[in-house]
Design a protein around this motif. Structure first.
Motif, PDB file in Angstrom:
ATOM      1  N   ASN A 109       5.456  -2.636  -0.921  1.00  0.00           N
ATOM      2  CA  ASN A 109       6.040  -1.329  -0.588  1.00  0.00           C
ATOM      3  C   ASN A 109       6.253  -1.144   0.906  1.00  0.00           C
ATOM      4  OD1 ASN A 109       6.018  -0.729  -3.264  1.00  0.00           O
ATOM      5  ND2 ASN A 109       4.422   0.825  -3.171  1.00  0.00           N
ATOM      6  N   GLY A 144       8.172   4.120  -1.957  1.00  0.00           N
ATOM      7  CA  GLY A 144       7.104   4.593  -2.816  1.00  0.00           C
ATOM      8  C   GLY A 144       7.638   5.270  -4.055  1.00  0.00           C
ATOM      9  N   ALA A 168       4.055   9.366  -1.054  1.00  0.00           N
ATOM     10  CA  ALA A 168       3.429   8.041  -1.081  1.00  0.00           C
ATOM     11  C   ALA A 168       4.095   7.109  -0.073  1.00  0.00           C
ATOM     12  CB  ALA A 168       3.520   7.445  -2.489  1.00  0.00           C
ATOM     13  N   ALA A 169       5.419   7.148  -0.019  1.00  0.00           N
ATOM     14  CA  ALA A 169       6.121   6.328   0.975  1.00  0.00           C
ATOM     15  C   ALA A 169       5.742   6.773   2.380  1.00  0.00           C
ATOM     16  CB  ALA A 169       7.636   6.439   0.768  1.00  0.00           C
ATOM     17  N   ALA A 219       2.218   5.570   3.417  1.00  0.00           N
ATOM     18  CA  ALA A 219       2.220   4.130   3.690  1.00  0.00           C
ATOM     19  C   ALA A 219       2.862   3.849   5.047  1.00  0.00           C
ATOM     20  CB  ALA A 219       2.970   3.390   2.578  1.00  0.00           C
ATOM     21  N   ARG A 250      -1.948   6.576  -7.922  1.00  0.00           N
ATOM     22  CA  ARG A 250      -1.068   6.225  -6.812  1.00  0.00           C
ATOM     23  C   ARG A 250       0.014   7.279  -6.574  1.00  0.00           C
ATOM     24  NH1 ARG A 250      -0.894   0.836  -5.346  1.00  0.00           N
ATOM     25  NH2 ARG A 250       0.631   1.502  -3.795  1.00  0.00           N
TER      26      ARG A 250
END
Ligand SMILES: [Zn+2]
Length: 259
Positions: free
Chosen positions: A171, A184, A189-190, A193, A235
Motif C-alpha cells: 500500500n 488504502g 487508511a491511506a 500510511a 484495517r
C-alpha cells in the motif's frame, strides 16, 4: 466563472447521491489537510477516490487550482480513461492521472490513492538506499514499502505494467527520484500510511544530516513495531481517529472546503 462559490452550499447538489457527496466532502477536506501540512506541489499532484457505487468512476482535483481552492463541489468526476463525467469549469491533469488510474484499475482494494512530491519524501526517494529502517516511523513500515525505478515523468503508457508489478500488494511505494505514493481501502487508511512514511522520511533526513552514525533498529524490533502498528484491529478503521481530528481542524480554519 469563479474559483470558489461565495454562497456556502450546505446540502448536496440536486441529483447527486449522498454517498458521492460524502466522498466529495471527505476528499476536499483531505486536500485542505495536505495544504495545512505543506504536502503540496503548486497545482500538481493528486489525491483520488472512487465514487461509491459507481464502478470505475473517480474523483480528482481540478487542474489549475491550488489545494486550498479545492472544494467538494469543484472536484471532478472522471472515468479510468480520464473522461470528465461531471460539469466542471476546469480540466484535469491527464499526465498526472496515469499513475492513479492504472493503480485504481488493477487494485480493487484501492479506494483512495495519494501521491506527493514533499521535499522529505522526494529526498529519500533520491537516495540509493531508499528508506532507512532506523527510526520510530520507518520501523513501523518493515516490508511494507514498494519501490519503482524512475523512467521519466510518468506519461508513457508502457510504464503502466511495471508500476503495477512493482507495487504488488503493498500500500506504500517510493517512486525513485520522484516522490511517495500511498493507497488504502479508505481515505483515512491511506492518509495514516502516508503520514507514517512522510514522518519516517523527515526524521531520516534530519538524522542523516547530522553526519553522525545512526543507532540501528533491530530487525526483531522493526517486525514487532510493524505488526503492532498496522496489523491490530480492523484495517478499515486505520487512521480514522487521526483523520477525523484533522478534519475538525479544517472545519475550524478552512470551512469553505464544504461548498
Ligand atoms: Zn509525481
Amino acid at each position: 466563472m469563479t474559483v470558489l462559490d461565495t454562497q456556502t452550499r450546505t446540502t448536496k447538489p440536486v441529483g447527486m447521491s449522498d454517498a458521492e457527496w460524502q466522498a466529495r466532502l471527505e476528499l476536499a477536506a483531505c486536500y485542505r489537510i495536505f495544504d495545512h501540512l505543506g504536502w503540496v506541489e503548486m497545482v500538481f499532484n493528486h489525491i483520488t477516490v472512487r465514487v461509491p457505487g459507481e464502478d470505475g468512476h473517480l474523483l480528482i482535483n481540478p487542474f489549475g487550482l491550488m489545494y486550498d481552492e479545492v472544494t467538494a463541489s469543484n472536484l471532478v468526476k472522471i472515468d479510468l480513461d480520464g473522461n470528465i463525467l461531471s460539469d466542471s469549469d476546469w480540466p484535469i491533469n491527464e499526465a498526472g492521472l496515469l499513475i492513479h488510474s492504472v493503480i485504481h484499475a488493477n487494485r480493487p482494494d484501492a479506494h483512495c490513492i495519494m501521491h506527493t512530491h514533499t521535499t522529505a519524501g522526494t529526498g529519500v526517494a533520491c537516495l540509493r538506499g531508499g528508506l532507512d529502517p532506523d527510526n520510530f516511523y520507518a520501523a513501523q513500515l518493515h516490508d511494507m514499502v514498494a519501490y519503482h525505478n524512475f523512467e521519466g515523468v510518468t506519461v508513457d503508457p508502457e510504464e503502466k505494467p511495471r508500476l503495477v508489478a512493482n507495487l504488488g500488494e503493498r500500500n506504500l511505494m517510493v517512486l525513485r527520484n520522484h516522490g511517495l505514493l500511498a493507497l488504502g481501502p479508505t481515505l483515512p487508511a491511506a492518509f495514516s500510511a502516508l503520514w507514517t512514511l512522510q514522518r519516517a522520511c523527515e526524521i531520516q533526513l534530519a538524522a542523516q544530516s547530522s553526519g553522525q552514525p545512526l543507532t540501528p533498529v533491530t530487525l526483531e524490533a522493526a517486525v514487532r513495531s510493524t505488526k503492532e502498528s498496522f496489523q491490530m484491529g480492523d484495517r478499515t478503521q486505520a487512521g480514522r481517529t487521526l483523520f477525523t481530528a484533522l478534519r475538525r481542524r479544517i472545519d475550524r480554519i478552512a470551512p469553505d472546503y464544504a461548498v
